[in-house]
Design an enzyme around this catalytic site. Structure first.
Site, PDB file in Angstrom:
ATOM      1  N   CYS A  92       0.587  -1.306   0.022  1.00  0.00           N
ATOM      2  CA  CYS A  92      -0.080   0.186   0.380  1.00  0.00           C
ATOM      3  C   CYS A  92       0.929   1.106   0.121  1.00  0.00           C
ATOM      4  CB  CYS A  92      -0.783  -0.147   1.082  1.00  0.00           C
ATOM      5  SG  CYS A  92      -2.176   0.720   0.825  1.00  0.00           S
ATOM      6  N   ASN A 124      -9.421   3.004   3.191  1.00  0.00           N
ATOM      7  CA  ASN A 124      -8.862   4.414   3.221  1.00  0.00           C
ATOM      8  C   ASN A 124      -8.048   5.244   1.260  1.00  0.00           C
ATOM      9  OD1 ASN A 124      -7.123   3.331   3.316  1.00  0.00           O
ATOM     10  ND2 ASN A 124      -6.188   3.398   5.431  1.00  0.00           N
ATOM     11  N   HIS A 125      -8.308   4.210   1.071  1.00  0.00           N
ATOM     12  CA  HIS A 125      -7.731   4.332  -0.711  1.00  0.00           C
ATOM     13  C   HIS A 125      -8.419   5.899  -1.406  1.00  0.00           C
ATOM     14  CE1 HIS A 125      -5.997   0.207  -0.157  1.00  0.00           C
ATOM     15  NE2 HIS A 125      -5.860   0.935   0.419  1.00  0.00           N
ATOM     16  N   HIS A 148      -3.148   6.758  -3.328  1.00  0.00           N
ATOM     17  CA  HIS A 148      -3.253   6.197  -2.611  1.00  0.00           C
ATOM     18  C   HIS A 148      -4.014   4.250  -2.492  1.00  0.00           C
ATOM     19  CE1 HIS A 148      -4.353   5.138   2.033  1.00  0.00           C
ATOM     20  NE2 HIS A 148      -3.257   4.285   1.755  1.00  0.00           N
ATOM     21  N   HIS A 203       4.659   1.993   1.359  1.00  0.00           N
ATOM     22  CA  HIS A 203       4.201   2.455   3.232  1.00  0.00           C
ATOM     23  C   HIS A 203       3.928   0.470   4.300  1.00  0.00           C
ATOM     24  CE1 HIS A 203       0.423   4.777   2.102  1.00  0.00           C
ATOM     25  NE2 HIS A 203      -0.326   3.125   2.846  1.00  0.00           N
ATOM     26  N   ASN A 204       3.890  -0.494   3.401  1.00  0.00           N
ATOM     27  CA  ASN A 204       4.123  -1.373   3.786  1.00  0.00           C
ATOM     28  C   ASN A 204       3.972  -2.444   3.122  1.00  0.00           C
ATOM     29  OD1 ASN A 204       1.669  -0.019   5.184  1.00  0.00           O
ATOM     30  ND2 ASN A 204      -0.412  -1.784   4.058  1.00  0.00           N
ATOM     31  N   SER A 239      -2.039  16.963   3.136  1.00  0.00           N
ATOM     32  CA  SER A 239      -0.948  16.467   2.711  1.00  0.00           C
ATOM     33  C   SER A 239       0.310  16.916   2.711  1.00  0.00           C
ATOM     34  CB  SER A 239      -1.311  15.674   1.488  1.00  0.00           C
ATOM     35  OG  SER A 239      -2.654  14.756   1.726  1.00  0.00           O
ATOM     36  N   HIS A 242       3.841   7.581   7.475  1.00  0.00           N
ATOM     37  CA  HIS A 242       3.179   7.966   6.679  1.00  0.00           C
ATOM     38  C   HIS A 242       1.646   8.602   6.643  1.00  0.00           C
ATOM     39  CE1 HIS A 242       0.497   4.971   8.448  1.00  0.00           C
ATOM     40  NE2 HIS A 242      -0.738   4.266   7.010  1.00  0.00           N
TER      41      HIS A 242
END
Lengths: 483, 135
Positions: free
Chosen positions: A101, A205-206, A237, A331-332, A387, A406
């Site tokens: 992700c 949350n994408h 995202h 970030h994962n 952001s 992140h």
């Protein structure tokens, strides 16, 4: 419930739980947070989860936790843990179900002012160009051979199919392809889930977000990245979709027996792991890299679609319109990297779960133009809030295994958020604040309300205060397409 | 409190489901019902379909997670869900006979059922577990 008494204060933005806190800890835990953010995390399980992560075999340095931390499963979200290669272990739960992700940022030279009358059309065009929401399929039908190639070559597959430019790849972490991926280690079930989802945003949350560059803090770095005050940028995202979720599910299941085989004691079964050199560990690493490559390709296809949407709506405003890639970060993820720990250069497997790589200036892994300024770090907000674009620093290499935050980090459960916020009201409130929302589900929108997240500005203050990142630009949302 | 049931409990980021029943089989069935509710599944009316599958795991918790992840896969990939479930557990082996239908849609994408802090507790005659779903 833990209390502040268990932390040793290192500085205003650094705290530590010593190894002596619990007998099964192999390393201490280091938290990057202000007192306020740390205190806010005492109410959930994130601190305990970080301590649990500190029990993994083969850990080096500290387990690190970022200020956007919140409770996850196994690891906390915002956690970073490095195990010595090859003696250490790899843990699927330390990477998460949505493997790779991540966030991609594209810049433009179109001012908000020039685009003002076209924003509604742009929001609709973006929503139509990028399949989003639960159960949606992409427009690309992958053959078995193509799917294997996506898994093993990531964005290079997209380049070959003209969905990418050379510059896109250069400005992507690992150039959009982690080597060592082996599609034969990905189950038929994971491939089935991924076959029709390439180029889809997903849900939860994408999101896609059009922002305006609101304020620049580092003029030189912003110039290098093409961030112009008052101009539009676009953030994507999302991750590896069903393919990645299934890879994690498969290997969390398989490794349940591996921990017994290798006599590994763990405080939580979601932390299951296997030695990096074991068959189980190698297979997971090869499959996880496939999912990571799938995610790079996924964001690349979405970037291609987004460019088409921008051109269809704004070509009349700017005939030279081009969305230039700033960067793409995971970030994962689990990565084999070299770091200096206690003065010794060591090869490690860095697990980042809800944390971003943040390499400092001069690192050879960065594209040449970014070496003088450090790696761009893309920090997503929460629809109504900012952001951020940051850069990695020399200090991030010393203190946080080249890692930083992140996003904002959740503080409110989905059910509470839905109880407190009505989707239609949120839509209207955000419109008044100049943010156009396109969302398939009002209840899904309510779950992702800005109030459900920490103040992202405070998270960014904390990583800058700790010295592990530096502010470059603040972005303000204009359009959000929720998955 | 009813003999068998489930309820959503608060979790900061993901979804947590507490289920209880008078046997391990019924506990897993309650968890399945809760899973469909958390995902907001809308079943199609009309034709029903019979389905059967088996899962194996190290222990009861593993069977619970594997069973839920099987339902999740069938929902996402085959677009089918089940309203009637019969389970037989024999040591590390679970056999499921199910009656269901095609699914019209769901409101939420669940990525996986996890093992996080998962323990099936036997409290008197009651079995209870809390499952965390990644969303």
């Amino acid at each position: 419930m833990v209390s502040m008494a268990i932390f040793n204060k290192i500085s205003d933005y650094e705290w530590e739980i010593p190894r002596s806190y619990r007998s099964d800890m192999r390393v201490p835990v280091r938290f990057f947070a202000s007192r306020e953010l740390l205190e806010a995390s005492l109410g959930d399980l994130s601190i305990n989860q970080a301590v649990n992560a500190a029990t993994l075999p083969g850990l080096v340095d500290h387990v690190m936790v970022m200020p956007d931390m919140h409770q996850g499963y196994g690891f906390p979200i915002g956690g970073v843990a490095a195990t010595r290669y090859p003696e250490g272990v790899i843990s699927p739960g330390g990477i998460g179900y949505d493997i790779n992700c991540g966030v991609r940022l594209l810049s433009s030279s179109i001012s908000l002012e020039a685009a003002e009358g076209h924003l509604n059309d742009l929001a609709i065009a973006l929503e139509q160009a990028c399949p989003n929401g639960v159960g949606t399929k992409g427009f690309i039908k992958l053959s078995d051979k193509d799917l294997d190639e996506v898994c093993q070559t990531g964005s290079r597959w997209a380049l070959k199919r003209k969905y990418a430019t050379q510059e896109d790849l250069r400005r992507t972490e690992e150039e959009g392809c982690i080597t060592g991926a082996d599609a034969s280690k990905v189950s038929a079930r994971a491939k089935a889930r991924g076959r029709e989802q390439l180029g889809t945003l997903g849900s939860g949350n994408h999101y896609l977000e059009v922002d305006v560059v609101d304020e620049v803090f580092d003029v030189e770095a912003a110039q290098v990245m093409g961030l112009i005050p008052g101009c539009l940028v676009l953030m994507i995202h999302c991750g590896s979709r069903g393919l990645g979720h299934q890879v994690c599910t498969d290997y969390v299941h398989e490794l349940q027996s591996a921990v017994k085989k290798y006599a590994i004691q763990l405080p939580d079964r979601e932390l299951v792991c296997a030695p990096l050199t074991s068959v189980e560990g190698k297979n997971y690493l090869a499959a996880m890299r496939c999912a990571a490559n799938y995610a790079f390709a996924n964001r690349q296809i979405l970037a291609h679609q987004v460019r088409g949407a921008f051109e269809s709506v704004l070509r009349a405003v700017d005939k030279n319109l081009w969305l230039r890639q700033v960067y793409d970060v995971a970030h994962n993820i689990g990565k084999i990297e070299t770091h200096v720990v206690d003065g010794e250069k060591v090869i490690v497997c860095v697990h980042r779960k809800g944390a971003t790589r943040a390499f400092g200036p001069g690192d050879p892994a960065l594209p040449e133009e970014y070496r003088p300024i450090g790696q761009p770090v893309l920090v997503g907000g929460s629809m109504g809030t900012a952001s951020w674009v940051l850069v990695g620093t020399e200090k991030s290499m010393v203190r946080s295994l080249g890692s930083t935050c992140h996003g904002a980090g959740r503080v409110m459960s989905r059910s509470k958020s839905k109880h407190n916020v009505r989707g239609e009201q949120l839509l209207s409130d955000l419109k008044k604040r100049g943010v156009i929302i396109r969302a398939g589900s009002m209840s899904g929108l309510a779950e992702e309300a800005p109030e459900a997240y920490k103040d992202v500005d405070k998270v960014v203050e904390a990583v800058q205060g700790a010295g592990i990142s530096r502010k470059v630009a603040r972005l303000k949302p204009v359009i959000v397409v929720k998955g | 409190m009813e003999i068998c049931g489930y309820r959503e409990i608060s979790h900061a980021a993901d979804l947590a489901l507490n289920a209880w029943a008078d046997s391990p089989e019924n506990l897993i069935i309650q968890a399945a019902k809760g899973f469909y509710e958390l995902a907001g599944v809308h079943f199609q009316e009309g034709d029903t379909l019979n389905y059967q599958f088996e899962v194996e795991a190290e222990d009861l918790e593993g069977l619970l997670v594997s069973f839920l992840n099987e339902l999740l896969f069938l929902l996402e990939e085959k677009r089918i869900g089940f309203r009637h479930i019969l389970l037989t557990i024999n040591n590390h082996h679970l056999t499921a006979r199910l009656i269901g239908s095609k699914v019209k849609g769901e409101i939420r994408e669940i990525k996986a059922a996890t093992y996080h802090n998962l323990k099936i507790l036997k409290l008197g005659d009651k079995y209870e577990a809390t499952i965390i779903f990644d969303v």
